[in-house]
Design a protein around this motif. Structure first.
Motif, PDB file in Angstrom:
ATOM      1  N   VAL A 167       0.852  -1.186   0.000  1.00 23.59           N
ATOM      2  CA  VAL A 167       0.000   0.000   0.000  1.00 23.59           C
ATOM      3  C   VAL A 167       0.888   1.236   0.000  1.00 23.59           C
ATOM      4  N   ALA A 168       0.315   2.390  -0.294  1.00 21.28           N
ATOM      5  CA  ALA A 168       1.083   3.632  -0.296  1.00 21.28           C
ATOM      6  C   ALA A 168       1.608   3.936   1.101  1.00 21.28           C
ATOM      7  N   LYS A 169       2.737   4.632   1.163  1.00 23.36           N
ATOM      8  CA  LYS A 169       3.366   4.982   2.440  1.00 23.36           C
ATOM      9  C   LYS A 169       2.371   5.677   3.355  1.00 23.36           C
ATOM     10  N   GLY A 170       2.310   5.201   4.601  1.00 25.23           N
ATOM     11  CA  GLY A 170       1.374   5.772   5.562  1.00 25.23           C
ATOM     12  C   GLY A 170      -0.011   5.172   5.483  1.00 25.23           C
ATOM     13  N   ASN A 171      -0.223   4.298   4.487  1.00 21.73           N
ATOM     14  CA  ASN A 171      -1.509   3.615   4.312  1.00 21.73           C
ATOM     15  C   ASN A 171      -2.676   4.610   4.343  1.00 21.73           C
ATOM     16  N   PRO A 172      -2.696   5.585   3.416  1.00 23.04           N
ATOM     17  CA  PRO A 172      -3.703   6.653   3.454  1.00 23.04           C
ATOM     18  C   PRO A 172      -5.137   6.174   3.327  1.00 23.04           C
ATOM     19  N   LYS A 173      -5.361   5.000   2.732  1.00 23.74           N
ATOM     20  CA  LYS A 173      -6.724   4.495   2.595  1.00 23.74           C
ATOM     21  C   LYS A 173      -7.085   3.484   3.671  1.00 23.74           C
ATOM     22  N   ASP A 174      -6.205   3.355   4.664  1.00 27.20           N
ATOM     23  CA  ASP A 174      -6.481   2.503   5.836  1.00 27.20           C
ATOM     24  C   ASP A 174      -6.892   1.083   5.421  1.00 27.20           C
ATOM     25  N   ILE A 175      -6.034   0.466   4.606  1.00 21.80           N
ATOM     26  CA  ILE A 175      -6.265  -0.901   4.141  1.00 21.80           C
ATOM     27  C   ILE A 175      -5.587  -1.867   5.111  1.00 21.80           C
ATOM     28  N   ASN A 176      -6.347  -2.816   5.658  1.00 24.50           N
ATOM     29  CA  ASN A 176      -5.796  -3.693   6.691  1.00 24.50           C
ATOM     30  C   ASN A 176      -6.101  -5.173   6.506  1.00 24.50           C
ATOM     31  N   SER A 177      -7.091  -5.527   5.700  1.00 29.19           N
ATOM     32  CA  SER A 177      -7.475  -6.938   5.593  1.00 29.19           C
ATOM     33  C   SER A 177      -8.081  -7.218   4.228  1.00 29.19           C
ATOM     34  N   ALA A 205       4.900  -3.496  -6.660  1.00 30.61           N
ATOM     35  CA  ALA A 205       5.249  -2.515  -5.636  1.00 30.61           C
ATOM     36  C   ALA A 205       5.540  -1.145  -6.234  1.00 30.61           C
ATOM     37  N   SER A 206       6.264  -1.096  -7.342  1.00 28.00           N
ATOM     38  CA  SER A 206       6.616   0.192  -7.942  1.00 28.00           C
ATOM     39  C   SER A 206       5.390   0.870  -8.542  1.00 28.00           C
ATOM     40  N   THR A 207       4.427   0.083  -9.022  1.00 29.14           N
ATOM     41  CA  THR A 207       3.179   0.657  -9.537  1.00 29.14           C
ATOM     42  C   THR A 207       2.429   1.403  -8.438  1.00 29.14           C
ATOM     43  N   ILE A 208       2.393   0.813  -7.247  1.00 34.66           N
ATOM     44  CA  ILE A 208       1.730   1.459  -6.111  1.00 34.66           C
ATOM     45  C   ILE A 208       2.532   2.659  -5.640  1.00 34.66           C
ATOM     46  N   SER A 209       3.842   2.550  -5.671  1.00 40.02           N
ATOM     47  CA  SER A 209       4.701   3.649  -5.233  1.00 40.02           C
ATOM     48  C   SER A 209       4.478   4.908  -6.061  1.00 40.02           C
ATOM     49  N   GLN A 252      12.455  -2.730  -0.364  1.00 35.50           N
ATOM     50  CA  GLN A 252      13.355  -2.242  -1.407  1.00 35.50           C
ATOM     51  C   GLN A 252      12.754  -1.121  -2.256  1.00 35.50           C
ATOM     52  N   VAL A 253      11.480  -0.836  -2.058  1.00 35.29           N
ATOM     53  CA  VAL A 253      10.800   0.172  -2.872  1.00 35.29           C
ATOM     54  C   VAL A 253      10.311   1.300  -1.970  1.00 35.29           C
ATOM     55  N   GLU A 254      10.769   2.482  -2.249  1.00 36.91           N
ATOM     56  CA  GLU A 254      10.359   3.630  -1.452  1.00 36.91           C
ATOM     57  C   GLU A 254       8.902   3.994  -1.739  1.00 36.91           C
ATOM     58  N   GLY A 255       8.236   4.583  -0.743  1.00 36.81           N
ATOM     59  CA  GLY A 255       6.889   5.089  -0.957  1.00 36.81           C
ATOM     60  C   GLY A 255       5.799   4.080  -0.737  1.00 36.81           C
ATOM     61  N   ILE A 256       6.131   2.889  -0.196  1.00 39.54           N
ATOM     62  CA  ILE A 256       5.086   1.913   0.108  1.00 39.54           C
ATOM     63  C   ILE A 256       5.273   1.338   1.510  1.00 39.54           C
ATOM     64  N   ASP A 257       4.192   0.813   2.049  1.00 37.23           N
ATOM     65  CA  ASP A 257       4.203   0.037   3.290  1.00 37.23           C
ATOM     66  C   ASP A 257       3.716  -1.368   2.987  1.00 37.23           C
ATOM     67  N   PHE A 258       3.981  -2.275   3.912  1.00 38.47           N
ATOM     68  CA  PHE A 258       3.582  -3.678   3.737  1.00 38.47           C
ATOM     69  C   PHE A 258       2.638  -4.077   4.863  1.00 38.47           C
ATOM     70  N   ILE A 259       1.507  -4.682   4.498  1.00 39.55           N
ATOM     71  CA  ILE A 259       0.530  -5.191   5.470  1.00 39.55           C
ATOM     72  C   ILE A 259       0.629  -6.713   5.447  1.00 39.55           C
ATOM     73  N   PRO A 260       1.295  -7.344   6.427  1.00 36.04           N
ATOM     74  CA  PRO A 260       1.444  -8.806   6.406  1.00 36.04           C
ATOM     75  C   PRO A 260       0.110  -9.511   6.604  1.00 36.04           C
ATOM     76  N   LEU A 261      -0.121 -10.575   5.825  1.00 39.79           N
ATOM     77  CA  LEU A 261      -1.387 -11.299   5.895  1.00 39.79           C
ATOM     78  C   LEU A 261      -1.215 -12.772   6.213  1.00 39.79           C
ATOM     79  N   GLN A 262      -0.286 -13.446   5.547  1.00 42.96           N
ATOM     80  CA  GLN A 262      -0.107 -14.863   5.851  1.00 42.96           C
ATOM     81  C   GLN A 262       1.250 -15.370   5.373  1.00 42.96           C
ATOM     82  N   LYS A 263       1.679 -16.435   6.009  1.00 41.43           N
ATOM     83  CA  LYS A 263       2.938 -17.090   5.668  1.00 41.43           C
ATOM     84  C   LYS A 263       2.681 -18.102   4.558  1.00 41.43           C
TER      85      LYS A 263
END
Length: 320
Positions: free
Chosen positions: A176-186, A238-242, A258-269
């Motif tokens: 998701v975009a850095k800071g998760n502006p759309k509050d995406i969590n699940s 990732a770069s498309t979202i960035s 490795q890509v600036e401007g995004i955050d990662f929301i972990p979901l599953q292993k």
């Protein structure tokens, strides 16, 4: 991420999940574009993305030329369609861990040409069923059982006994975009109409993971904004979202760092595993692969890279 920003050799090694020495070797062979600042070698993200796209070919470390999938090995469904020669052993899948594996096979598997085919998990298993490759890799999640790979191997290799060998575990989640502006969590957030996705190609493990969760929630993929926009790698997702062209994509955790401007929301292993037909399990080449996977030398290639859990590498997970 700015496509023109300078990346170091270590940055590229981390993105591609290879050793720094391998990066230098790729530059030396002219396979990876670079430039110099003084005595320092530098790269752009565009250079790395181009290398990934250009690498989606059948590769033989012992040959000077690569055979493009579109030339000899593709059928109308985009899968492999040529039975390998008796001295060829094709390992199919997209993780660059397999580049290192086939490199080791070139050293330790005598009289065998170790080849690479860069297609997704689903198509890899279909190619294995059709006899076009000897080893497929897969990270396909079954939403009904919550299990990785075994259900798909049984469905796509009907009547064919197979051996599943563990390679690594990785964490899948949302970019998701850095800071998760759309509050995406699940996964439930995919029901929202204000979200645009960037998707992987059909048959990729990340695409199947998304589709399985959509199915369980009773959502048609066609109802998602951007669902039909497909790309061939985690890095490009990732770069498309960035750059703001999409709000969300599914991918592995390591690329997010490795890509600036995004955050990662972990979901599953997820479990990434190697599949071969049982009838060739006792052959010298397969036994050599097992020795390579279980060796300290091979495992040491991944200790400083990150993003891999190799604690079960080389273990036989299932016999189907």
């Amino acid at each position: 991420m700015d496509n023109t920003k300078a990346l170091t050799v270590q940055d590229v090694a981390d993105i591609l999940k290879i050793a720094k020495n391998t990066v230098y070797e790729l530059v030396k062979r002219g396979e990876l574009n670079s430039y110099k600042v003084g005595r320092k070698v530098r790269f752009t993200l565009k250079d790395v993305e181009s290398y990934i796209e250009n690498s989606k070919k059948i590769q033989n470390p012992g040959r000077k030329e690569n055979t493009a999938l579109s030339d000899l090995y593709t059928d109308t469904f985009g899968g492999l369609a040529k039975v390998p020669a008796s001295n060829e052993f094709i390992v199919c899948g997209q993780d660059l861990m397999l580049d290192i594996l086939t490199s080791y096979m070139g050293k330790y598997c005598k009289n065998i040409s170790a080849l690479r085919a860069y297609i997704g998990s689903y198509s890899s298993l279909v190619a294995l069923y059709n006899g076009y490759i000897q080893a497929a890799t897969t990270h396909l999640w079954d939403g009904d059982t919550g299990q990785y790979n075994v259900p798909f191997v049984r469905r796509l290799l009907p009547g064919i006994p197979a051996v599943i060998i563990h390679l690594t575990c990785r964490t899948q989640g949302f970019y998701v975009a850095k800071g998760n502006p759309k509050d995406i969590n699940s996964w439930e957030d995919l029901k929202r109409r204000d979200i645009t996705v960037i998707n992987r190609e059909k048959g990729a493990g990340s695409r199947v993971l998304l589709d399985e969760h959509l199915r369980l929630m009773g959502i048609y993929g066609s109802s998602l904004n951007g669902y039909d926009n497909e790309t061939q790698s985690h890095l490009t997702v990732a770069s498309t979202i960035s750059r703001g062209a999409a709000d969300i994509g599914v991918g592995i955790e390591k690329i997010a760092s490795q890509v600036e401007g995004i955050d990662f929301i972990p979901l599953q292993k997820e479990r990434y595993e190697l599949v071969i037909k049982k009838e060739i399990f006792d052959t010298p080449v397969v036994q050599s692969i097992l020795k390579i996977l279980r060796s300290d030398e091979f495992k040491s290639e991944f200790k400083d890279i990150g993003g891999y859990d190799i604690s079960e590498m080389g273990e036989i997970i299932a016999l189907t």
